[in-house]
Design a protein around this motif. Structure first.
Motif, PDB file in Angstrom:
ATOM      1  N   ILE A  25      45.235  38.704  27.565  1.00  0.00           N
ATOM      2  CA  ILE A  25      44.832  38.875  26.165  1.00  0.00           C
ATOM      3  C   ILE A  25      43.323  38.676  26.009  1.00  0.00           C
ATOM      4  N   VAL A  26      42.782  37.643  26.658  1.00  0.00           N
ATOM      5  CA  VAL A  26      41.336  37.400  26.550  1.00  0.00           C
ATOM      6  C   VAL A  26      40.561  38.559  27.167  1.00  0.00           C
ATOM      7  N   MET A  27      41.011  39.057  28.316  1.00  0.00           N
ATOM      8  CA  MET A  27      40.306  40.181  28.943  1.00  0.00           C
ATOM      9  C   MET A  27      40.393  41.437  28.081  1.00  0.00           C
ATOM     10  N   TRP A  28      41.550  41.695  27.512  1.00  0.00           N
ATOM     11  CA  TRP A  28      41.687  42.860  26.635  1.00  0.00           C
ATOM     12  C   TRP A  28      40.817  42.717  25.401  1.00  0.00           C
ATOM     13  N   LEU A  29      40.793  41.513  24.816  1.00  0.00           N
ATOM     14  CA  LEU A  29      39.953  41.309  23.640  1.00  0.00           C
ATOM     15  C   LEU A  29      38.480  41.522  23.968  1.00  0.00           C
ATOM     16  N   ALA A  30      38.057  40.986  25.100  1.00  0.00           N
ATOM     17  CA  ALA A  30      36.653  41.155  25.481  1.00  0.00           C
ATOM     18  C   ALA A  30      36.329  42.629  25.688  1.00  0.00           C
ATOM     19  N   ARG A  31      37.196  43.331  26.352  1.00  0.00           N
ATOM     20  CA  ARG A  31      36.906  44.724  26.712  1.00  0.00           C
ATOM     21  C   ARG A  31      37.051  45.680  25.526  1.00  0.00           C
ATOM     22  N   PHE A  32      38.160  45.549  24.802  1.00  0.00           N
ATOM     23  CA  PHE A  32      38.479  46.570  23.796  1.00  0.00           C
ATOM     24  C   PHE A  32      38.133  46.165  22.365  1.00  0.00           C
ATOM     25  N   ALA A  33      38.097  44.878  22.066  1.00  0.00           N
ATOM     26  CA  ALA A  33      37.806  44.464  20.693  1.00  0.00           C
ATOM     27  C   ALA A  33      36.340  44.076  20.505  1.00  0.00           C
ATOM     28  N   VAL A  34      35.839  43.207  21.365  1.00  0.00           N
ATOM     29  CA  VAL A  34      34.469  42.728  21.186  1.00  0.00           C
ATOM     30  C   VAL A  34      33.469  43.807  21.556  1.00  0.00           C
ATOM     31  N   TRP A  35      33.650  44.425  22.729  1.00  0.00           N
ATOM     32  CA  TRP A  35      32.718  45.469  23.143  1.00  0.00           C
ATOM     33  C   TRP A  35      32.999  46.797  22.451  1.00  0.00           C
ATOM     34  N   ARG A  36      34.125  46.881  21.783  1.00  0.00           N
ATOM     35  CA  ARG A  36      34.534  48.077  21.029  1.00  0.00           C
ATOM     36  C   ARG A  36      34.554  49.332  21.898  1.00  0.00           C
ATOM     37  N   ASN A  37      35.031  49.154  23.123  1.00  0.00           N
ATOM     38  CA  ASN A  37      35.201  50.308  24.004  1.00  0.00           C
ATOM     39  C   ASN A  37      36.480  51.039  23.647  1.00  0.00           C
ATOM     40  N   GLU A  38      36.522  52.287  24.005  1.00  0.00           N
ATOM     41  CA  GLU A  38      37.716  53.089  23.766  1.00  0.00           C
ATOM     42  C   GLU A  38      38.884  52.507  24.568  1.00  0.00           C
ATOM     43  N   THR A  39      40.033  52.401  23.936  1.00  0.00           N
ATOM     44  CA  THR A  39      41.212  51.855  24.612  1.00  0.00           C
ATOM     45  C   THR A  39      41.678  52.828  25.685  1.00  0.00           C
ATOM     46  N   ASP A  40      41.727  52.332  26.899  1.00  0.00           N
ATOM     47  CA  ASP A  40      42.144  53.113  28.055  1.00  0.00           C
ATOM     48  C   ASP A  40      43.352  52.410  28.666  1.00  0.00           C
ATOM     49  N   ILE A  41      44.488  53.077  28.679  1.00  0.00           N
ATOM     50  CA  ILE A  41      45.722  52.455  29.155  1.00  0.00           C
ATOM     51  C   ILE A  41      45.622  52.071  30.623  1.00  0.00           C
ATOM     52  N   TRP A  42      44.952  52.888  31.432  1.00  0.00           N
ATOM     53  CA  TRP A  42      44.851  52.588  32.859  1.00  0.00           C
ATOM     54  C   TRP A  42      43.966  51.373  33.105  1.00  0.00           C
ATOM     55  N   LEU A  43      42.897  51.249  32.360  1.00  0.00           N
ATOM     56  CA  LEU A  43      42.055  50.057  32.477  1.00  0.00           C
ATOM     57  C   LEU A  43      42.813  48.827  31.981  1.00  0.00           C
ATOM     58  N   ALA A  44      43.548  48.979  30.904  1.00  0.00           N
ATOM     59  CA  ALA A  44      44.337  47.858  30.394  1.00  0.00           C
ATOM     60  C   ALA A  44      45.372  47.402  31.427  1.00  0.00           C
ATOM     61  N   LEU A  45      46.002  48.342  32.103  1.00  0.00           N
ATOM     62  CA  LEU A  45      46.976  47.984  33.139  1.00  0.00           C
ATOM     63  C   LEU A  45      46.298  47.335  34.345  1.00  0.00           C
ATOM     64  N   ARG A  46      45.103  47.785  34.694  1.00  0.00           N
ATOM     65  CA  ARG A  46      44.371  47.153  35.799  1.00  0.00           C
ATOM     66  C   ARG A  46      43.982  45.724  35.445  1.00  0.00           C
ATOM     67  N   LEU A  47      43.547  45.501  34.211  1.00  0.00           N
ATOM     68  CA  LEU A  47      43.229  44.145  33.783  1.00  0.00           C
ATOM     69  C   LEU A  47      44.475  43.268  33.765  1.00  0.00           C
ATOM     70  N   LEU A  48      45.605  43.840  33.371  1.00  0.00           N
ATOM     71  CA  LEU A  48      46.868  43.113  33.410  1.00  0.00           C
ATOM     72  C   LEU A  48      47.227  42.741  34.851  1.00  0.00           C
ATOM     73  N   LEU A  49      47.112  43.682  35.758  1.00  0.00           N
ATOM     74  CA  LEU A  49      47.418  43.422  37.158  1.00  0.00           C
ATOM     75  C   LEU A  49      46.475  42.372  37.738  1.00  0.00           C
ATOM     76  N   PHE A  50      45.194  42.471  37.435  1.00  0.00           N
ATOM     77  CA  PHE A  50      44.221  41.483  37.895  1.00  0.00           C
ATOM     78  C   PHE A  50      44.584  40.095  37.380  1.00  0.00           C
ATOM     79  N   SER A  51      44.949  39.994  36.103  1.00  0.00           N
ATOM     80  CA  SER A  51      45.327  38.707  35.521  1.00  0.00           C
ATOM     81  C   SER A  51      46.579  38.151  36.179  1.00  0.00           C
ATOM     82  N   ILE A  52      47.537  38.999  36.471  1.00  0.00           N
ATOM     83  CA  ILE A  52      48.767  38.554  37.129  1.00  0.00           C
ATOM     84  C   ILE A  52      48.461  38.028  38.527  1.00  0.00           C
ATOM     85  N   ILE A  53      47.597  38.705  39.255  1.00  0.00           N
ATOM     86  CA  ILE A  53      47.261  38.266  40.612  1.00  0.00           C
ATOM     87  C   ILE A  53      46.534  36.927  40.581  1.00  0.00           C
ATOM     88  N   VAL A  54      45.553  36.791  39.709  1.00  0.00           N
ATOM     89  CA  VAL A  54      44.816  35.521  39.607  1.00  0.00           C
ATOM     90  C   VAL A  54      45.762  34.401  39.189  1.00  0.00           C
TER      91      VAL A  54
END
Length: 132
Positions: A25-54
């Motif tokens: 959630i924090v990574m998604w907020l930083a990427r898509f809400a604060v930086w106001r980047n276009e929502t990209d499902i593949w990037l969101a899934l990569r951030l999810l996978l990265f968070s799960i691994i960490v």
């Protein structure tokens, strides 16, 4: 550290799930809400996978009984996530997202390194007590 589950407890799975969800959630907020980047499902899934691994690595070490590793790694990861959000609010132009992620990696890596050192010191102290 009495609040942490015992080694090899099933509660570590619950901690893992919450850890991964909060980090995602924090990574998604930083990427898509604060930086106001276009929502990209593949990037969101990569951030999810990265968070799960960490979360799996950090909570897996906690499950194995490395409580100091878990604590210091979690502190480093928390500081890294906070630094990433802070760098997003500084409005650094084109390199802001990369700088934020580098902040995150720097502080998380430092927390993991300190956690390993703390566990090595703990292990040596236990070995010295047993031999005395």
């Amino acid at each position: 550290m009495n609040y942490l589950p015992q080694a090899r407890s099933r509660r570590w799975l619950v901690w893992f799930v919450w850890y991964a969800i909060m980090m995602t959630i924090v990574m998604w907020l930083a990427r898509f809400a604060v930086w106001r980047n276009e929502t990209d499902i593949w990037l969101a899934l990569r951030l999810l996978l990265f968070s799960i691994i960490v979360a799996a690595v950090i909570n897996g070490m906690g499950w194995l009984g490395a409580r100091w590793f878990w604590l210091l790694s979690s502190i480093g990861t928390g500081i890294g996530l906070a630094s990433m959000i802070r760098s997003a609010y500084l409005n650094i132009d084109a390199w802001g997202d990369l700088i934020g992620f580098l902040y995150f990696m720097l502080f998380s890596g430092a927390g993991i390194a300190l956690g390993f050192v703390a566990e090595i010191v703990r292990y040596i102290r236990l070995r010295l007590r047993r031999t005395s």
